[in-house]
Design a protein around this motif. Structure first.
Motif, PDB file in Angstrom:
ATOM      1  N   LEU A 241      14.986  14.503   2.426  1.00 37.87           N
ATOM      2  CA  LEU A 241      15.114  13.413   3.551  1.00 37.87           C
ATOM      3  C   LEU A 241      14.658  12.165   2.890  1.00 37.87           C
ATOM      4  N   PRO A 242      15.297  11.580   1.843  1.00 36.11           N
ATOM      5  CA  PRO A 242      14.589  10.326   0.929  1.00 36.11           C
ATOM      6  C   PRO A 242      14.823   8.943   1.849  1.00 36.11           C
ATOM      7  N   GLU A 243      14.718   8.996   2.907  1.00 35.56           N
ATOM      8  CA  GLU A 243      14.836   7.659   3.580  1.00 35.56           C
ATOM      9  C   GLU A 243      13.969   6.731   3.488  1.00 35.56           C
ATOM     10  N   LEU A 244      12.660   7.285   2.959  1.00 34.11           N
ATOM     11  CA  LEU A 244      11.829   6.141   2.505  1.00 34.11           C
ATOM     12  C   LEU A 244      11.152   6.614   1.294  1.00 34.11           C
ATOM     13  N   GLY A 245      10.823   5.579   0.432  1.00 27.81           N
ATOM     14  CA  GLY A 245       9.890   6.265  -1.063  1.00 27.81           C
ATOM     15  C   GLY A 245       8.788   6.350  -0.776  1.00 27.81           C
ATOM     16  N   GLU A 246       7.855   7.058  -1.741  1.00 33.00           N
ATOM     17  CA  GLU A 246       6.572   7.108  -1.316  1.00 33.00           C
ATOM     18  C   GLU A 246       5.347   5.942  -0.924  1.00 33.00           C
ATOM     19  N   GLU A 247       5.808   4.938  -1.853  1.00 34.06           N
ATOM     20  CA  GLU A 247       4.882   3.621  -1.448  1.00 34.06           C
ATOM     21  C   GLU A 247       5.223   3.083  -0.165  1.00 34.06           C
ATOM     22  N   GLU A 248       6.340   3.135   0.323  1.00 30.78           N
ATOM     23  CA  GLU A 248       6.779   2.709   1.617  1.00 30.78           C
ATOM     24  C   GLU A 248       6.006   3.366   2.511  1.00 30.78           C
ATOM     25  N   LEU A 249       6.150   4.541   2.649  1.00 31.70           N
ATOM     26  CA  LEU A 249       5.418   5.729   3.321  1.00 31.70           C
ATOM     27  C   LEU A 249       4.168   5.376   3.334  1.00 31.70           C
ATOM     28  N   LEU A 250       3.333   5.428   2.580  1.00 32.82           N
ATOM     29  CA  LEU A 250       1.909   5.029   2.523  1.00 32.82           C
ATOM     30  C   LEU A 250       1.570   3.691   3.252  1.00 32.82           C
ATOM     31  N   ALA A 251       2.531   2.525   2.976  1.00 39.38           N
ATOM     32  CA  ALA A 251       2.283   1.404   3.304  1.00 39.38           C
ATOM     33  C   ALA A 251       2.536   1.240   4.737  1.00 39.38           C
ATOM     34  N   GLN A 252       3.356   1.764   5.122  1.00 38.67           N
ATOM     35  CA  GLN A 252       3.676   1.798   6.583  1.00 38.67           C
ATOM     36  C   GLN A 252       3.077   2.652   7.668  1.00 38.67           C
ATOM     37  N   TYR A 253       2.481   3.878   7.176  1.00 34.63           N
ATOM     38  CA  TYR A 253       2.389   5.009   8.066  1.00 34.63           C
ATOM     39  C   TYR A 253       0.704   5.587   7.527  1.00 34.63           C
ATOM     40  N   ALA A 254       0.112   5.267   6.626  1.00 32.64           N
ATOM     41  CA  ALA A 254      -0.994   5.834   6.290  1.00 32.64           C
ATOM     42  C   ALA A 254      -2.261   4.953   7.219  1.00 32.64           C
ATOM     43  N   PHE A 255      -2.243   5.006   8.408  1.00 37.51           N
ATOM     44  CA  PHE A 255      -3.193   4.358   9.345  1.00 37.51           C
ATOM     45  C   PHE A 255      -3.525   5.536  10.391  1.00 37.51           C
ATOM     46  N   VAL A 256      -5.038   5.430  10.769  1.00 36.21           N
ATOM     47  CA  VAL A 256      -5.260   6.157  11.714  1.00 36.21           C
ATOM     48  C   VAL A 256      -6.053   5.017  12.792  1.00 36.21           C
ATOM     49  N   VAL A 257      -6.173   5.800  14.078  1.00 33.07           N
ATOM     50  CA  VAL A 257      -6.865   5.022  15.278  1.00 33.07           C
ATOM     51  C   VAL A 257      -8.511   5.039  14.849  1.00 33.07           C
ATOM     52  N   ARG A 258      -9.186   3.927  14.627  1.00 36.34           N
ATOM     53  CA  ARG A 258     -10.690   4.009  14.215  1.00 36.34           C
ATOM     54  C   ARG A 258     -11.309   4.511  15.664  1.00 36.34           C
TER      55      ARG A 258
END
Length: 553
Positions: A8-25
């Motif tokens: 499912l290569p819809e996003l590259g790894e860099e974009e995945l990390l940039a867009q979704y590597a977030f957590v509620v603090r």
């Protein structure tokens, strides 16, 4: 990045990390190495049964493209009467990998597939379960699952008991539901033949509801025939387009009717679907503002009708009969095939006297009947009058055995008159039925309750290096998906693949009743067995496939 799904290569790894590597603090101590960058994610409001005090997605946020599961508590998660993951908004890395693998398995196994995942991210935070976290390997880490978005029936239902988090000011739930219901005609799936035809909102609503019900019925019938059990069918675990979502309770059961350790049991879990349709119909009647759509009860009854019809067809696949041979039948012949399907369903539902536990290994002793062995014995017998004798050991009840054999003999006559079958070798139909039934009877021990999770925990504990871990997960995923794909693939136009390995395949051609070795690398066709020896039972059929698989290997 723990794992990226190359299917499912819809996003590259860099974009995945940039867009979704977030957590509620939501913890006192900030994550070491984290930045002050922030993003806004939206939490989906939805309702339906089983929501407790939640008002929707308690640990999932989306950005309009994909969802991030495990990012932390959303304002809609106010109930603490649930387990740690839901009360904290977290998801373990193991849970995330499990959902990704199950999404790929079900995409291959079911006609309308499943919601799939793009990647599993490591937050660097421990997953604070109730147990003592002495280790800090991947097994104990908190992850984020990036997955496809999907509309669920629950999005269009009230969350009656939801409690809003302090300080949150949300649109009243009845207003939210009314707005959602009036958008429903444009979100439901439409049958292919109606996509280009102008329709009013009411027409779109009816066409979409009809298509949704058709898909849910077909999906569920196929899942039963292929022995996949969701385990927790609710309005929030189904999608409008017929897919499954959220697989924490999903299992592949070894024999029909054996999974009564879930509630409801295997042959009663359609209850979650028709109740979903019933509740959705209620809210449409209540809130749809473009006149009276006349929805209530119509689509519940349609679902029961379509499920019964689809189950007859799906049950015939257990005998190795492909759906393609059930087309273009006249009404009399169609009734014969339906009668056979009903008998197969009766056999499948009967005799399972005790529940299956994932730890047990003696699953073949559950109940009275082994449908796959019955199917092979039926197809392997050349003479119609000999089938009753061949089944004497498999079916002890004389009346049931006689009814099955008589109907099966009539059904064989229908199939032999089919335009496609007329040009086949005299053993072609028998071989197709035998291999089709044998493949669908395949066992997947890792997909039984709890086994895959244990396997992943062992891999994560044994492979500390992240690169090696990714390779190990990919190897496991490839192996499982390849096995499931082979087992679920039936007759396609000219033949049926009965075994494959590393790009090569063993294929049975009913036109000549030959097993042929296909080498994709050299495009070579080698006939390896010019005279097809018909096996007499399931054991011989499995041995035949294994023997030729080893020879080609």
């Amino acid at each position: 990045m723990i794992f990226s799904n190359c299917r499912l290569p819809e996003l590259g790894e860099e974009e995945l990390l940039a867009q979704y590597a977030f957590v509620v603090r939501d913890r006192e101590s900030a994550l070491q190495g984290s930045s002050e960058e922030s993003r806004v994610f939206l939490a989906d409001r939805y309702g339906g049964l089983g929501m407790a005090l939640h008002g929707g997605s308690g640990r999932v946020g989306h950005d309009g493209r994909f969802e991030a599961k495990g990012i932390g508590l959303t304002p809609l998660a106010t109930s603490r009467a649930v387990d740690h993951a839901y009360s904290s908004g977290e998801a373990s890395v193991i849970e995330c990998i499990l959902e990704l693998i199950w999404g790929e398995v079900l995409e291959e196994a079911l006609p309308h597939g499943a919601v799939r995942s793009l990647a599993v991210l490591d937050t660097g935070l421990p997953f604070e379960s109730a147990g003592d976290l002495a280790s800090h390997d991947v097994c104990s880490m908190r992850g984020i699952l990036v997955r496809q978005r999907a509309y669920r029936p629950a999005h269009f239902m009230r969350a009656i008991y939801a409690q809003v988090a302090p300080g949150e000011h949300l649109v009243p739930d009845h207003v939210r539901t009314a707005n959602a219901i009036n958008a429903l005609p444009y979100l439901l799936p439409l049958p292919a033949e109606s996509n280009d035809r102008p329709m009013s909102r009411v027409e779109r609503l009816h066409a979409g509801m009809h298509e949704m019900v058709e898909r849910l019925a077909r999906q569920h019938a196929a899942a039963r025939a292929r022995r996949f059990m969701h385990g927790a069918i609710t309005a929030s675990n189904l999608t409008l387009d017929g897919r499954w979502i959220d697989y924490e309770s999903t299992s592949h059961v070894p024999v029909f009717g054996s999974s009564e350790h879930f509630y409801p049991p295997f042959w009663s879990d359609d209850r979650g679907i028709w109740r979903t349709i019933e509740y959705l119909s209620y809210y449409i009647d209540k809130y749809f503002d473009d006149g009276d759509p006349g929805i209530r009860n119509n689509y519940v009854e349609l679902f029961h009708q379509r499920l019964a019809s689809e189950q007859r067809t799906a049950s015939l696949s257990v005998l190795g009969i492909p759906e393609g041979l059930l087309t273009d039948l006249d009404s009399k012949d169609a009734l014969v095939m339906d009668k056979l399907g009903d008998i197969v369903l009766r056999i499948a539902k009967s005799g399972r006297t005790r529940p299956f536990c994932g730890a047990d290994t003696d699953f073949h002793t559950f109940g009275h009947y082994n449908l796959a062995d019955i199917a092979v014995r039926l197809a392997a017998t050349d003479q119609d009058e000999s089938r009753d004798r061949m089944l004497s050991a498999a079916i002890s009840c004389p009346a049931l055995r006689e009814r099955l054999v008589t109907t099966y003999n009539h059904a064989l006559g229908v199939l032999r008159r089919h335009n496609t079958v007329r040009s086949w070798h005299r053993r072609g139909l028998a071989g197709l039925l035998i291999f089709g039934a044998t493949k669908l009877a395949s066992q997947f021990p890792l997909l039984r309750e709890g086994k895959l999770k244990s396997k992943l925990e062992a891999i994560c504990a044994e492979v500390p290096d992240r690169v090696d871990l990714r390779h190990a997960i990919e190897e496991l995923l490839q192996s499982i998906v390849a096995d499931v794909k082979l087992a679920m693939s039936g007759y396609r136009g000219d033949g049926i693949v009965v075994a494959n390995d590393h790009g090569s395949a063993l294929k049975f051609y009913p036109t000549t009743a030959e097993l042929v070795y296909l080498d994709n690398g050299s495009a070579e066709r080698l006939r390896i067995h010019s005279q097809f020896d018909v096996p007499k039972d399931l054991t011989q059929s499995i041995a035949l496939i294994d023997r030729f698989s080893q020879r080609t290997g």
